[in-house]
Design a protein around this motif. Sequence first.
Motif, PDB file in Angstrom:
ATOM      1  N   TYR A 178       9.503  -2.047   5.174  1.00 37.37           N
ATOM      2  CA  TYR A 178      10.107  -3.311   5.595  1.00 37.37           C
ATOM      3  C   TYR A 178       9.080  -4.440   5.690  1.00 37.37           C
ATOM      4  O   TYR A 178       9.424  -5.553   6.087  1.00 37.37           O
ATOM      5  N   GLY A 179       7.811  -4.174   5.316  1.00 38.43           N
ATOM      6  CA  GLY A 179       6.851  -5.270   5.244  1.00 38.43           C
ATOM      7  C   GLY A 179       5.610  -5.127   6.088  1.00 38.43           C
ATOM      8  O   GLY A 179       4.722  -5.987   6.011  1.00 38.43           O
ATOM      9  N   LYS A 187      13.168  -8.362  -3.393  1.00 38.67           N
ATOM     10  CA  LYS A 187      12.330  -7.303  -2.826  1.00 38.67           C
ATOM     11  C   LYS A 187      11.890  -6.349  -3.940  1.00 38.67           C
ATOM     12  O   LYS A 187      12.716  -5.756  -4.618  1.00 38.67           O
ATOM     13  N   GLU A 205       8.560  -6.178   0.418  1.00 39.38           N
ATOM     14  CA  GLU A 205       9.358  -5.114   1.004  1.00 39.38           C
ATOM     15  C   GLU A 205       9.936  -4.226  -0.089  1.00 39.38           C
ATOM     16  O   GLU A 205      10.201  -4.680  -1.203  1.00 39.38           O
ATOM     17  N   SER A 245      18.919  -4.350   6.451  1.00 37.84           N
ATOM     18  CA  SER A 245      18.712  -4.916   5.117  1.00 37.84           C
ATOM     19  C   SER A 245      19.623  -6.124   4.950  1.00 37.84           C
ATOM     20  O   SER A 245      20.835  -5.986   4.881  1.00 37.84           O
ATOM     21  N   GLU A 274      14.456 -13.845   5.956  1.00 40.68           N
ATOM     22  CA  GLU A 274      13.409 -12.967   6.468  1.00 40.68           C
ATOM     23  C   GLU A 274      13.957 -12.002   7.516  1.00 40.68           C
ATOM     24  O   GLU A 274      14.898 -12.321   8.248  1.00 40.68           O
ATOM     25  N   GLN A 275      13.329 -10.827   7.596  1.00 40.45           N
ATOM     26  CA  GLN A 275      13.586  -9.930   8.718  1.00 40.45           C
ATOM     27  C   GLN A 275      13.042 -10.580   9.990  1.00 40.45           C
ATOM     28  O   GLN A 275      12.010 -11.255   9.964  1.00 40.45           O
ATOM     29  N   ASN A 313      18.679  -7.333  -0.902  1.00 38.63           N
ATOM     30  CA  ASN A 313      17.510  -6.826  -1.615  1.00 38.63           C
ATOM     31  C   ASN A 313      17.012  -7.774  -2.696  1.00 38.63           C
ATOM     32  O   ASN A 313      16.083  -7.427  -3.429  1.00 38.63           O
ATOM     33  N   ASP A 340       5.261 -11.031   3.255  1.00 35.59           N
ATOM     34  CA  ASP A 340       6.451 -11.748   2.783  1.00 35.59           C
ATOM     35  C   ASP A 340       7.483 -10.743   2.268  1.00 35.59           C
ATOM     36  O   ASP A 340       7.139  -9.651   1.805  1.00 35.59           O
ATOM     37  N   ARG A 341       8.764 -11.116   2.304  1.00 34.98           N
ATOM     38  CA  ARG A 341       9.846 -10.194   1.967  1.00 34.98           C
ATOM     39  C   ARG A 341       9.777  -9.670   0.531  1.00 34.98           C
ATOM     40  O   ARG A 341      10.317  -8.605   0.237  1.00 34.98           O
ATOM     41  N   ARG A 388       4.674 -13.022   6.119  1.00 34.25           N
ATOM     42  CA  ARG A 388       5.968 -13.410   6.672  1.00 34.25           C
ATOM     43  C   ARG A 388       5.813 -14.643   7.563  1.00 34.25           C
ATOM     44  O   ARG A 388       4.791 -14.817   8.240  1.00 34.25           O
TER      45      ARG A 388
END
Length: 349
Positions: free
Chosen positions: A291-292, A231, A204, A225, A83-84, A228, A200-201, A73
């Motif tokens: 979530y990663g 992902k 996820e 979220s 990105e989260q 998606n 990286d997403r 990430r």
Amino acid sequence: MKLFFKLLSISLLLPFYSACTNGQGVTLVNDEVKQKVDVMMNGKLFTSYIYPSDFEKQSLYPICTAKGTLITRGFPRDPRPFEQVDHPHHVGAWLNFGDVNGLDFWNNSYNIPADKKSLYGTIHHRKIASMANGPHSATLAVEAEWVDINEKVLLKEETKYEFIDEGDMRKIKRTTKLTALVDTVTFSDNKEGMIAIRMDRAFEEPSDRPQVFTDTQGNATTVRSVNNEGKNGVYRNSEGNEKESGENGVWGKPAKWVSLSAELSGENVTVAIVDHKNNPGYPAYSHARGYGLFAYNNLGAQAYNPNAPKRVTTLLRGKSLTFNHLIIVKTNGFLTDAQMNLEFDAFNK
């Protein structure tokens, strides 16, 4: 005659020397100004050991596949779209723990309020002990100190990284020795540990609902979220468990290896963490989140499974713990269970 053989030996060494210095082989480049050591494989960046003075720990960041595709990430150092933005302490690949003499080394970041900082520990890079380049691998040895807010040193850390180029597969062997520099250092049973990568997403798992995660200090992070798209991460461990959670999930279960696979920018990529039989707490428990967060914990047990014996590890002054882990980054095809078992066996010889 002696001069002839001396010149001949030098000429025979020149091709090897050139392969390690002119964009070929595995080469370490130390940049003291930017506080990092770049790991170059055949002239392309694989990863960097970063040790910024304003950072609460050291990390390998970013990490790339053999094709140059990022698997880590970007946030918070280099944010990328969609990105989260949770858990700002998740940067690259690192090793620390959530309860060392009551201090939380895991969750410390710029996001902790000043009046709470005394509850957290920091790992300071102290020096690069050695660097060695080679045609297929390079080694980097570093030293660091685990300190409290008053800079009192609890632990001395000596870590050796071996960066290995095997074509489509790249490996990081990490050996970390932690030595107590105070009378007693206690690692209490805690889920926040130890060796970890923030992915990286693409890695996820798809999710349709926000989740709230609380650390050991009671700080809540809501993971929402965004979407998606892209992902497609799939966890798997040596026991045949798949996905993150549930009865057949990898989270909170001990295993000798855990892998995470995804399709990323047209590449089929598997990232794996392999445990070593000589590690304390083998086999490690998985702290792997959809979530990663991809983490592996040798010092937590009851924090994951209430039926497991509570694990408390104590070091007296001068005594040490040593951890060996292997990180694998494979492109151009996912790793199978059989291949992962072979990697485990080779690492544990």
